[in-house]
Design a protein around this motif. Structure first.
Motif, PDB file in Angstrom:
ATOM      1  N   LEU A  54       0.881  -1.286   0.075  1.00  0.00           N
ATOM      2  CA  LEU A  54       0.078   0.017  -0.124  1.00  0.00           C
ATOM      3  C   LEU A  54       0.822   1.244  -0.068  1.00  0.00           C
ATOM      4  CD1 LEU A  54      -2.712  -1.281   2.848  1.00  0.00           C
ATOM      5  CD2 LEU A  54      -2.864  -1.323   0.220  1.00  0.00           C
ATOM      6  N   LEU A  55       1.835   1.336   0.691  1.00  0.00           N
ATOM      7  CA  LEU A  55       2.811   2.361   0.603  1.00  0.00           C
ATOM      8  C   LEU A  55       4.302   1.807   0.767  1.00  0.00           C
ATOM      9  CD1 LEU A  55       1.307   4.464   3.682  1.00  0.00           C
ATOM     10  CD2 LEU A  55       1.257   4.890   1.327  1.00  0.00           C
ATOM     11  N   ASP A  56       5.052   2.427  -0.245  1.00  0.00           N
ATOM     12  CA  ASP A  56       6.673   2.123  -0.162  1.00  0.00           C
ATOM     13  C   ASP A  56       7.371   3.438   0.055  1.00  0.00           C
ATOM     14  OD1 ASP A  56       8.864   1.047  -0.655  1.00  0.00           O
ATOM     15  OD2 ASP A  56       8.473   0.069  -2.667  1.00  0.00           O
ATOM     16  N   LEU A  57       7.883   3.694   1.082  1.00  0.00           N
ATOM     17  CA  LEU A  57       8.508   5.000   1.434  1.00  0.00           C
ATOM     18  C   LEU A  57      10.015   4.543   1.670  1.00  0.00           C
ATOM     19  CD1 LEU A  57       5.639   6.672   3.614  1.00  0.00           C
ATOM     20  CD2 LEU A  57       6.105   6.902   1.077  1.00  0.00           C
ATOM     21  N   PRO A  58      10.776   5.647   1.751  1.00  0.00           N
ATOM     22  CA  PRO A  58      12.063   5.372   1.989  1.00  0.00           C
ATOM     23  C   PRO A  58      12.569   4.605   3.347  1.00  0.00           C
ATOM     24  CG  PRO A  58      11.947   7.491   0.912  1.00  0.00           C
ATOM     25  CD  PRO A  58      10.559   6.901   1.290  1.00  0.00           C
ATOM     26  N   ALA A  59      11.692   4.921   4.207  1.00  0.00           N
ATOM     27  CA  ALA A  59      11.779   4.495   5.747  1.00  0.00           C
ATOM     28  C   ALA A  59      10.837   3.338   6.250  1.00  0.00           C
ATOM     29  CB  ALA A  59      12.075   5.566   6.691  1.00  0.00           C
ATOM     30  N   MET A  60       9.820   3.319   5.437  1.00  0.00           N
ATOM     31  CA  MET A  60       8.644   2.550   5.786  1.00  0.00           C
ATOM     32  C   MET A  60       7.908   1.859   4.654  1.00  0.00           C
ATOM     33  SD  MET A  60       4.772   2.932   5.945  1.00  0.00           S
ATOM     34  CE  MET A  60       4.621   4.637   6.342  1.00  0.00           C
ATOM     35  N   LEU A 109       0.571  -5.144   7.397  1.00  0.00           N
ATOM     36  CA  LEU A 109       1.879  -5.135   8.376  1.00  0.00           C
ATOM     37  C   LEU A 109       2.901  -4.067   7.860  1.00  0.00           C
ATOM     38  CD1 LEU A 109       4.217  -8.195   8.638  1.00  0.00           C
ATOM     39  CD2 LEU A 109       5.182  -6.398   7.790  1.00  0.00           C
ATOM     40  N   LEU A 110       3.391  -3.505   8.875  1.00  0.00           N
ATOM     41  CA  LEU A 110       4.396  -2.358   8.801  1.00  0.00           C
ATOM     42  C   LEU A 110       5.753  -2.788   8.959  1.00  0.00           C
ATOM     43  CD1 LEU A 110       4.425   0.606   8.570  1.00  0.00           C
ATOM     44  CD2 LEU A 110       4.423   0.835  11.026  1.00  0.00           C
ATOM     45  N   SER A 111       6.628  -2.500   7.855  1.00  0.00           N
ATOM     46  CA  SER A 111       7.971  -2.981   8.185  1.00  0.00           C
ATOM     47  C   SER A 111       8.788  -1.820   7.813  1.00  0.00           C
ATOM     48  CB  SER A 111       8.351  -4.049   6.888  1.00  0.00           C
ATOM     49  OG  SER A 111       8.056  -3.634   5.855  1.00  0.00           O
ATOM     50  N   ASP A 125      11.287   9.013  16.955  1.00  0.00           N
ATOM     51  CA  ASP A 125      10.140   9.974  16.756  1.00  0.00           C
ATOM     52  C   ASP A 125       9.834   9.806  14.943  1.00  0.00           C
ATOM     53  OD1 ASP A 125       9.818  11.358  19.006  1.00  0.00           O
ATOM     54  OD2 ASP A 125      10.386  13.278  18.260  1.00  0.00           O
ATOM     55  N   ASP A 126      10.901   9.548  14.414  1.00  0.00           N
ATOM     56  CA  ASP A 126      10.733   8.974  12.776  1.00  0.00           C
ATOM     57  C   ASP A 126       9.691   8.069  12.633  1.00  0.00           C
ATOM     58  OD1 ASP A 126      12.542  11.337  11.629  1.00  0.00           O
ATOM     59  OD2 ASP A 126      13.622  10.341  13.408  1.00  0.00           O
ATOM     60  N   HIS A 127       9.975   6.900  13.431  1.00  0.00           N
ATOM     61  CA  HIS A 127       9.535   5.771  13.353  1.00  0.00           C
ATOM     62  C   HIS A 127       7.879   5.757  13.639  1.00  0.00           C
ATOM     63  CE1 HIS A 127      13.420   4.710  12.836  1.00  0.00           C
ATOM     64  NE2 HIS A 127      13.036   3.932  12.021  1.00  0.00           N
ATOM     65  N   LEU A 128       7.659   6.659  14.952  1.00  0.00           N
ATOM     66  CA  LEU A 128       6.408   7.021  15.289  1.00  0.00           C
ATOM     67  C   LEU A 128       5.564   7.636  14.227  1.00  0.00           C
ATOM     68  CD1 LEU A 128       6.803   7.560  19.023  1.00  0.00           C
ATOM     69  CD2 LEU A 128       5.560   5.556  18.006  1.00  0.00           C
ATOM     70  N   ALA A 129       6.304   8.559  13.669  1.00  0.00           N
ATOM     71  CA  ALA A 129       5.471   9.527  12.707  1.00  0.00           C
ATOM     72  C   ALA A 129       5.174   8.590  11.501  1.00  0.00           C
ATOM     73  CB  ALA A 129       6.556  10.537  12.256  1.00  0.00           C
ATOM     74  N   VAL A 133       1.396   7.646   9.967  1.00  0.00           N
ATOM     75  CA  VAL A 133       1.080   7.826   8.291  1.00  0.00           C
ATOM     76  C   VAL A 133       0.468   6.387   8.008  1.00  0.00           C
ATOM     77  CG1 VAL A 133       1.873   7.678   6.104  1.00  0.00           C
ATOM     78  CG2 VAL A 133       2.672   9.247   7.771  1.00  0.00           C
ATOM     79  N   ALA A 134       0.870   5.217   8.719  1.00  0.00           N
ATOM     80  CA  ALA A 134       0.328   3.904   8.249  1.00  0.00           C
ATOM     81  C   ALA A 134      -1.035   3.638   8.702  1.00  0.00           C
ATOM     82  CB  ALA A 134       1.131   2.740   8.807  1.00  0.00           C
ATOM     83  N   VAL A 135      -1.427   4.215   9.994  1.00  0.00           N
ATOM     84  CA  VAL A 135      -2.538   4.042  10.408  1.00  0.00           C
ATOM     85  C   VAL A 135      -3.701   5.095   9.817  1.00  0.00           C
ATOM     86  CG1 VAL A 135      -4.032   4.743  12.537  1.00  0.00           C
ATOM     87  CG2 VAL A 135      -1.594   3.477  12.888  1.00  0.00           C
ATOM     88  N   GLU A 136      -3.241   6.121   9.457  1.00  0.00           N
ATOM     89  CA  GLU A 136      -4.262   7.114   8.659  1.00  0.00           C
ATOM     90  C   GLU A 136      -4.331   6.579   7.454  1.00  0.00           C
ATOM     91  OE1 GLU A 136      -5.603  10.051   9.751  1.00  0.00           O
ATOM     92  OE2 GLU A 136      -4.961   9.563  11.658  1.00  0.00           O
TER      93      GLU A 136
END
Length: 360
Positions: A54-60, A109-111, A125-129, A133-136
């Motif tokens: 669903l999402l492919d970001l540099p850090a998530m 699943l969040l990886s 902080d970055d990973h909580l942010a 984003v994933a929850v939204e």
């Protein structure tokens, strides 16, 4: 095992050397953790369960395995040495497969991709942010299932944004480091700050996964994971294809941001700030008493990474009413909580019912 017994483990030697030998010790520890010239990871193992990204970001990355009604179940994997297939290793050894089969509804699943030099300073902080984003992306309200350090992150999130979490499962997630001894707590507290910085500097600001793998293997695979592959998988005679899959997963490792490791080691394992109510995330002090969602805690009786005392201590720290906190203790070590066939077919079936609002 007595607290100081951890100091006799082979994988503790770089920290002890650093503490006793000053700069020479730090250099030796750095040499162990410095990546080999020309070393390159192989291909990332593919999912066992069919997934949609669903999402492919540099850090998530956010993956979806099934659809359904109601708040999705979001598995939060740990940002640790190994990749997210800890939750989807193989048929019969997959948490994702179990939750989908039990009909809990939408399962996502969040990886966390391997760190790059540009992300060397990122922290909790970055990973909580990114979790926000994933929850939204999933509709703004979820049922969280956090495993290992992913469980700690999920608990922080549920305290920081209680309106976004309907139910929370924390499996093998150490919360209060002073509730009982563990291998990781002993290692973190025996590690001088200079040794930690040397380890980060050796990788140019990130902690190289292949170097860390060599480091942990000095003590053997069972030093922290909970036994040989057969013990972890809870299979008396694992077939060759399953052992090959496990070896593939074990060999593929991720690089960690130095800023994240520095914060986890210093603020969580050494200073125990989360349990003490002193940890600050996204501009606010995290008070676990603000977490009021129904909570289920899963711990392995033989887990030396997240022993039951450290996991179950969350029950007295959160604001969830006592009658809505469930504690499950099962056999096996740390990785068996997510890969063990008996744990997946037993306790996780009960957890799936609980996620659906039934009694566990």
């Amino acid at each position: 095992m007595a607290d100081d017994a951890w100091l006799k483990q082979p994988w503790m030697w770089p920290w002890l050397m650093a503490a006793q030998m000053g700069r020479a010790g730090l250099d030796a520890a750095s040499a162990v953790l410095r990546p080999h010239e020309g070393a390159a990871p192989g291909d990332e193992p593919t999912w066992t369960t069919p997934a949609e990204c669903l999402l492919d970001l540099p850090a998530m990355r956010l993956h979806r395995f099934s659809e359904g009604t109601g708040p999705p179940v979001l598995i939060v994997t740990p940002l640790a040495l190994h990749g997210p297939l800890v939750a989807d290793l193989a048929p019969g050894h997959s948490l994702v497969e179990r939750l989908v089969a039990e009909g809990v509804g939408e399962v996502a699943l969040l990886s966390w991709p391997s760190a790059t030099p540009e992300r060397r300073g990122t922290g909790i902080d970055d990973h909580l942010a990114h979790l926000l984003v994933a929850v939204e992306e999933l509709g703004g309200r979820v049922r969280l299932a956090g495993i290992c350090q992913g469980g700690v992150l999920a608990m922080m999130f549920a305290a920081r944004y209680p309106e976004k979490v309907e139910r929370l499962v924390c499996a093998g997630a150490p919360v209060d480091m002073e509730a009982g001894p563990s291998a990781l707590t002993a290692a973190a507290r025996a590690c001088p700050q200079q040794a930690l910085e040397a380890m980060i500097e050796a990788g140019g600001g990130i902690v190289r996964g292949e170097a860390m793998l060599r480091f942990w293997q000095m003590g053997g695979l069972d030093a922290l994971s909970g036994g040989l592959p057969a013990d972890i998988l809870q299979s008396r005679s694992p077939p060759p294809d399953l052992l090959a899959r496990f070896s593939e997963w074990n060999a593929w490792v991720v690089d960690l941001p130095g800023g994240y490791l520095r914060q986890v080691a210093g603020e969580l394992f050494q200073a125990n700030k989360l349990a003490r109510g002193e940890f600050v995330a996204l501009g606010r002090r995290i008070a676990l008493g603000d977490l009021r969602a129904p909570l289920l805690l899963l711990a392995g009786a033989a887990d030396t990474v997240a022993p039951p005392a450290q996991v179950f201590a969350a029950a007295r720290l959160v604001g969830t009413p006592r009658g809505e906190v469930v504690k499950i203790r099962t056999g096996g070590g740390h990785l068996s909580l997510f890969m063990g066939s008996r744990t997946l077919s037993g306790p996780w079936r009960r957890i799936a019912r609980w996620l659906k609002g039934q009694r566990a």
